[in-house]
Design a protein around this motif. Structure first.
Motif, PDB file in Angstrom:
ATOM      1  N   LYS A  52       0.737  -1.136  -0.015  1.00  0.00           N
ATOM      2  CA  LYS A  52      -0.029   0.052  -0.139  1.00  0.00           C
ATOM      3  C   LYS A  52       1.051   1.206   0.067  1.00  0.00           C
ATOM      4  O   LYS A  52       1.897   1.379   0.742  1.00  0.00           O
ATOM      5  N   THR A  53       0.572   1.981  -0.932  1.00  0.00           N
ATOM      6  CA  THR A  53       1.577   3.288  -1.100  1.00  0.00           C
ATOM      7  C   THR A  53       0.561   4.768  -1.080  1.00  0.00           C
ATOM      8  O   THR A  53      -0.613   4.682  -1.861  1.00  0.00           O
ATOM      9  N   ALA A  54       1.017   5.651  -0.461  1.00  0.00           N
ATOM     10  CA  ALA A  54       0.272   6.848  -0.508  1.00  0.00           C
ATOM     11  C   ALA A  54       0.820   7.713  -1.570  1.00  0.00           C
ATOM     12  O   ALA A  54       2.252   7.722  -1.714  1.00  0.00           O
ATOM     13  N   ALA A  55       0.136   8.363  -2.430  1.00  0.00           N
ATOM     14  CA  ALA A  55       0.788   9.166  -3.486  1.00  0.00           C
ATOM     15  C   ALA A  55       1.270  10.375  -3.055  1.00  0.00           C
ATOM     16  O   ALA A  55       1.923  11.073  -3.701  1.00  0.00           O
ATOM     17  N   ALA A  56       0.628  10.958  -1.740  1.00  0.00           N
ATOM     18  CA  ALA A  56       1.297  12.157  -1.489  1.00  0.00           C
ATOM     19  C   ALA A  56       2.033  11.960  -0.011  1.00  0.00           C
ATOM     20  O   ALA A  56       1.888  10.891   0.734  1.00  0.00           O
ATOM     21  N   ASP A  57       3.014  12.773   0.038  1.00  0.00           N
ATOM     22  CA  ASP A  57       4.336  12.469   1.132  1.00  0.00           C
ATOM     23  C   ASP A  57       3.609  13.136   2.455  1.00  0.00           C
ATOM     24  O   ASP A  57       4.025  12.941   3.461  1.00  0.00           O
ATOM     25  N   SER A  58       2.738  14.121   2.413  1.00  0.00           N
ATOM     26  CA  SER A  58       1.978  14.803   3.602  1.00  0.00           C
ATOM     27  C   SER A  58       0.637  15.082   3.333  1.00  0.00           C
ATOM     28  O   SER A  58       0.269  15.303   2.190  1.00  0.00           O
ATOM     29  N   TYR A  59       0.129  15.747   4.492  1.00  0.00           N
ATOM     30  CA  TYR A  59      -1.279  16.005   4.560  1.00  0.00           C
ATOM     31  C   TYR A  59      -1.440  17.370   5.236  1.00  0.00           C
ATOM     32  O   TYR A  59      -0.598  17.551   6.124  1.00  0.00           O
TER      33      TYR A  59
END
Length: 283
Positions: free
Chosen positions: A34-41
């Motif tokens: 599982k990978t998030a496309a954004a480094d931060s929120y």
């Protein structure tokens, strides 16, 4: 993968003899990442997650489900979720080929069902979630998010991803006019409020510039910043022929926001850092 052990027993004439212990290993055909496309929120920002299910075996798997906990964690004995699923955001591919939309159910978890992974293939499911009031906006904030793949013939497999709160200013500007009705050759005041919802201040090196072209053109303007009078060209530039106004880079700084957490619900409340710029003149 799973390690298993086995030992045999031999009995004769009332005696027992044990064999050696054999060791084997079962290699799981499925794996998941599982990978998030954004480094931060940041508050109310969206995060797209990508789940890859890899089938390295010679048997197809059908009817699998992905269960996503939407970052659930415990607060005061209750479970809260810092992410809200964005409706209609799921896309599903097999070996890069777009498939029909799977079934999506949003309850305690986000459940995406009807996923098929042919032999020696990769199924990719992407979906988007939005950070809500339970997502910490503080500098050390983090959303830990887990997705579990389950279905007939497999042991459930979980993959996790963590996304940290953005450490940066998050600026906005609003503009108001007083009075809204004025006679010819009367005086009006524009008020600009610059707010920062971020967990870090906007400093001189961020080179903030407020620019505007006043129409009607103002004459004999006066400018103040947080109640302190400014002068030109030290702090700003203004062209009375065109009405073009701009502050100099680095003259405006904005403090970081502060955050208060509701002790009962666990929701975060953002109190923006603000500064005020006023421009008055004759129309």
């Amino acid at each position: 993968m799973a390690i298993f052990y086995n030992q045999a027993t031999l009995s004769y004439n009332g005696g027992i003899v044990n064999s050696n212990i054999t060791t084997g290993e079962i290699l799981e055909a499925l794996s998941v990442t599982k990978t998030a496309a954004a480094d931060s929120y940041s508050p109310n920002s969206e995060i797209t997650y990508i789940v890859n299910i890899v089938n390295s075996g010679n048997t197809s798997f059908t009817g699998l489900s992905i269960s996503d906990d939407l970052g659930a964690y415990d607060f005061g004995g209750s479970t809260v979720q810092p992410l809200d699923y964005v409706n209609g955001s799921v896309t599903y591919f097999v070996n890069g080929v777009l498939q029909a939309d799977p079934t999506v159910t949003v309850g305690d978890d986000l459940v995406i069902s009807g996923i098929n992974v042919p032999a020696n293939s990769v199924a990719t499911v992407a979906y988007t979630a939005k950070a809500n009031a339970f997502a910490s906006p503080e500098a050390d904030g983090v959303i830990n998010n887990a997705a579990t793949v389950s279905g007939a013939g497999i042991t459930p497999i979980t993959a996790e991803e963590s996304v940290s709160a953005a450490g940066a200013p998050l600026l906005a500007i609003s503009k108001s006019l007083t009075p809204t009705t004025v006679t010819e050759n009367g005086q009006i005041t524009y008020t600009f409020v610059i707010s920062n919802n971020g967990n870090e201040p906007a400093v001189a090196n961020d080179n903030i510039v407020v620019s505007d072209t006043f129409d009607p053109i103002l004459s004999n303007i006066s400018v103040s910043y947080n109640g302190v009078a400014w002068s030109s060209p030290e702090n700003y530039n203004y062209d009375e022929a065109t009405g073009a106004f701009s502050t100099l880079p680095g003259e405006i700084t904005v403090p970081a926001a502060s955050y208060v957490r509701d002790a009962v619900t666990g929701e975060w409340v953002v109190i923006p850092g603000t500064v005020t710029l006023t421009v008055s003149g004759t129309v």
